[in-house]
Design an enzyme around this catalytic site. Structure first.
Site, PDB file in Angstrom:
ATOM      1  N   TYR A 141       0.820  -1.209   0.000  1.00 32.28           N
ATOM      2  CA  TYR A 141       0.000   0.000   0.000  1.00 32.28           C
ATOM      3  C   TYR A 141       0.858   1.266   0.000  1.00 32.28           C
ATOM      4  O   TYR A 141       0.406   2.311  -0.449  1.00 32.28           O
ATOM      5  CB  TYR A 141      -0.903   0.036   1.242  1.00 32.28           C
ATOM      6  CG  TYR A 141      -2.240  -0.631   1.078  1.00 32.28           C
ATOM      7  CD1 TYR A 141      -2.336  -1.938   0.617  1.00 32.28           C
ATOM      8  CD2 TYR A 141      -3.412   0.044   1.400  1.00 32.28           C
ATOM      9  CE1 TYR A 141      -3.564  -2.551   0.482  1.00 32.28           C
ATOM     10  CE2 TYR A 141      -4.654  -0.566   1.281  1.00 32.28           C
ATOM     11  CZ  TYR A 141      -4.726  -1.868   0.816  1.00 32.28           C
ATOM     12  OH  TYR A 141      -5.948  -2.456   0.692  1.00 32.28           O
ATOM     13  N   LYS A 192       3.113 -15.433   1.911  1.00 27.94           N
ATOM     14  CA  LYS A 192       3.251 -16.118   0.628  1.00 27.94           C
ATOM     15  C   LYS A 192       4.751 -16.364   0.488  1.00 27.94           C
ATOM     16  O   LYS A 192       5.400 -15.941  -0.487  1.00 27.94           O
ATOM     17  CB  LYS A 192       2.668 -15.225  -0.495  1.00 27.94           C
ATOM     18  CG  LYS A 192       2.583 -15.884  -1.842  1.00 27.94           C
ATOM     19  CD  LYS A 192       1.478 -16.936  -1.969  1.00 27.94           C
ATOM     20  CE  LYS A 192       1.584 -17.652  -3.304  1.00 27.94           C
ATOM     21  NZ  LYS A 192       0.670 -18.817  -3.411  1.00 27.94           N
ATOM     22  N   ASP A 224      -3.146 -18.013  -0.017  1.00 26.61           N
ATOM     23  CA  ASP A 224      -4.162 -18.665  -0.865  1.00 26.61           C
ATOM     24  C   ASP A 224      -4.871 -19.770  -0.090  1.00 26.61           C
ATOM     25  O   ASP A 224      -6.098 -19.891  -0.101  1.00 26.61           O
ATOM     26  CB  ASP A 224      -3.550 -19.179  -2.182  1.00 26.61           C
ATOM     27  CG  ASP A 224      -2.270 -19.972  -1.993  1.00 26.61           C
ATOM     28  OD1 ASP A 224      -1.702 -19.973  -0.876  1.00 26.61           O
ATOM     29  OD2 ASP A 224      -1.819 -20.612  -2.974  1.00 26.61           O
ATOM     30  N   ASP A 248      -6.423  -6.923   4.073  1.00 21.65           N
ATOM     31  CA  ASP A 248      -7.537  -6.258   3.396  1.00 21.65           C
ATOM     32  C   ASP A 248      -8.441  -7.306   2.761  1.00 21.65           C
ATOM     33  O   ASP A 248      -9.658  -7.285   2.928  1.00 21.65           O
ATOM     34  CB  ASP A 248      -6.989  -5.304   2.317  1.00 21.65           C
ATOM     35  CG  ASP A 248      -8.102  -4.612   1.560  1.00 21.65           C
ATOM     36  OD1 ASP A 248      -9.048  -4.136   2.216  1.00 21.65           O
ATOM     37  OD2 ASP A 248      -8.028  -4.555   0.318  1.00 21.65           O
ATOM     38  N   ASP A 252     -12.346  -9.055   4.355  1.00 22.19           N
ATOM     39  CA  ASP A 252     -13.637  -9.050   3.651  1.00 22.19           C
ATOM     40  C   ASP A 252     -14.225 -10.453   3.636  1.00 22.19           C
ATOM     41  O   ASP A 252     -15.425 -10.649   3.815  1.00 22.19           O
ATOM     42  CB  ASP A 252     -13.475  -8.576   2.193  1.00 22.19           C
ATOM     43  CG  ASP A 252     -13.693  -7.074   2.047  1.00 22.19           C
ATOM     44  OD1 ASP A 252     -13.365  -6.330   2.991  1.00 22.19           O
ATOM     45  OD2 ASP A 252     -14.194  -6.645   0.990  1.00 22.19           O
TER      46      ASP A 252
HETATM   47  C1  IPM Z   1     -10.331  -1.271   4.101  1.00 21.14           C
HETATM   48  C2  IPM Z   1     -10.597  -0.599   2.781  1.00 21.14           C
HETATM   49  C3  IPM Z   1      -9.436   0.336   2.470  1.00 21.14           C
HETATM   50  C4  IPM Z   1      -8.191  -0.512   2.345  1.00 21.14           C
HETATM   51  C5  IPM Z   1      -9.652   1.214   1.228  1.00 21.14           C
HETATM   52  C6  IPM Z   1     -10.922   2.018   1.286  1.00 21.14           C
HETATM   53  C7  IPM Z   1      -8.461   2.126   0.997  1.00 21.14           C
HETATM   54  O1  IPM Z   1     -10.797  -1.554   1.802  1.00 21.14           O
HETATM   55  O2  IPM Z   1     -10.180  -0.556   5.101  1.00 21.14           O
HETATM   56  O3  IPM Z   1     -10.311  -2.505   4.147  1.00 21.14           O
HETATM   57  O4  IPM Z   1      -7.903  -1.040   1.261  1.00 21.14           O
HETATM   58  O5  IPM Z   1      -7.484  -0.636   3.337  1.00 21.14           O
HETATM   59 MG    MG Z   2     -10.913  -3.547   2.516  1.00 19.66          MG
END
Ligand code: IPM
Ligand code: MG
Length: 361
Positions: A141, A192, A224, A248, A252
């Site tokens: 990042y 990884k 993975d 990240d 999710d």
């Molecule tokens: C998160 C989001 C952020 C990230 C974005 C909005 C920059 O997806 O906080 O998980 O990638 O960290």
């Molecule tokens: Mg995110």
């Protein structure tokens, strides 16, 4: 001492969900004697529209002066054509990096009331309680060099750099081991290492740090495989330690196990425990302004804020309990709605949680 909270609603559903979280804070102030004061500032696309930058200097200043920060979400299709340097996301990444918020804690807990809302079988997810500890200040990042260029063949190229110093790995590893000590004492570090040198170092340093924590059982998993294991048998995990990008992605995935990404709060902490608190979901532009977003992740972020930045476990427990009560009473926003429950709006969900909070007095 009055706690000062910088409130940054941001874009999309951000303002709607933050409004509900502020209701909760106000209820704690009015009915439970919490000494708290909030001040709003702009961040993200909304800030860009108003000031020409997604990360205004006043927002940074307010955030630096505040004891903690509560953020909604940033981003949206409206701002996608903009140059990277002024995209809404730069506001969020700027805050994370200017305030050295390197430790991102993302708990994924399944509320029993929502077992049916998960896309996975109830027996796979019931009792789920994972904590993802994500490094937030480094990795791909932020790595340099990065950018776009035209190569010698005249083709456009994009490039980013995955880089971690050992001190960056060490400090996040300590956070993860400490967290594991307070929980199930199991830590799975994600990498990884079979392909990427940077994450080979990651594994090495995590093993070194583990010597300080003999009580914690450390394991390693390729990212993975980890994504597969998260949907195959998520309950095998206690604490997962990840770099910035893997965290990240995996968070999710973990979020969806709990029924909805609308349920997951997060804390981003610096070395002294100062923090920014936000739902892990994004700005959901497709449903913005409709009053149907789930405010629970943001409300639970307030609970984390009180617990981590103010050491106020009592009020944090109260909020979490009020969320459980509202779920028990059958209130559901659209994302967690299932048969025999009551579909409510963002504001009605906030109100239900505030009533439950007040009733617990
Ligand atoms: C998160 C989001 C952020 C990230 C974005 C909005 C920059 O997806 O906080 O998980 O990638 O960290
Ligand atoms: Mg995110």
């Amino acid at each position: 001492m009055t706690l000062k909270i910088a409130v940054l609603p941001g874009d999309g559903i951000g303002p709607e969900i933050v409004a509900e979280a502020v209701k909760v804070l106000n209820a704690l102030r009015d009915d439970f004697g919490l000494q708290v004061e909030t001040e709003e500032a702009l961040i993200g696309g909304t800030a860009y529209d108003a000031t020409g930058t997604p990360f205004p200097a006043e927002t940074l200043k307010l955030s630096q002066q505040a004891d903690a920060i509560l953020l909604g979400a940033v981003g949206g299709p409206k701002w996608e054509p903009l140059d990277y340097s002024v995209r809404p996301e730069r506001g969020l990444l700027g805050l994370r990096s200017e305030l050295s918020l390197f430790a991102n804690l993302r708990p994924a807990i399944l509320y029993p009331q929502l077992a049916a809302a998960s896309t996975l079988k109830p027996e796979v997810v019931s009792g789920l309680d994972i904590l993802i500890v994500r490094e937030l200040n480094g990795g791909i990042y932020f790595g340099q060099p990065r950018g776009r260029r035209v190569n010698a063949q005249g083709e456009r190229e994009g490039y980013n750099t995955l880089v971690y110093s050992e001190s960056e790995i060490r400090r996040i590893a300590h956070v993860a081991f400490e967290a594991a000590l307070k929980r199930g004492k199991r830590l799975c570090s994600i990498d990884k290492a079979n392909v990427l040198e940077c994450t080979e170092l990651w594994r090495e340093v995590v093993i070194e740090v583990s010597k300080d924590y003999p009580e914690v059982a450390l394991s390693h998993m390729y990212v993975d495989n980890a994504s597969m294991q998260l949907v195959r048998n998520p309950k095998q995990f206690d604490v997962m330690l990840t770099d910035n990008m893997f965290g990240d992605i995996l968070s999710d995935c973990a979020a969806m196990l709990t029924g909805s990404i609308g349920m997951l709060p997060s804390a981003s902490l610096d070395k002294d425990g100062k923090g920014m608190y936000e739902p892990i979901h994004g700005s959901a532009p497709d449903i913005a302004g409709k009053g149907i977003a789930n405010p629970i992740a943001t409300i639970l972020s307030v609970a984390m804020l009180l617990r981590y930045s103010f050491n106020d476990g009592a009020n944090a427990d109260r909020i979490e309990q009020a969320v459980v009560s509202a779920l028990d009473a059958g209130y559901r926003t659209a994302d967690i709605y299932s048969e025999a429950t009551q579909k409510v709006s963002t504001a009605a969900m906030g109100d239900a949680i505030v009533s439950a909070l007040r009733a617990s007095r």
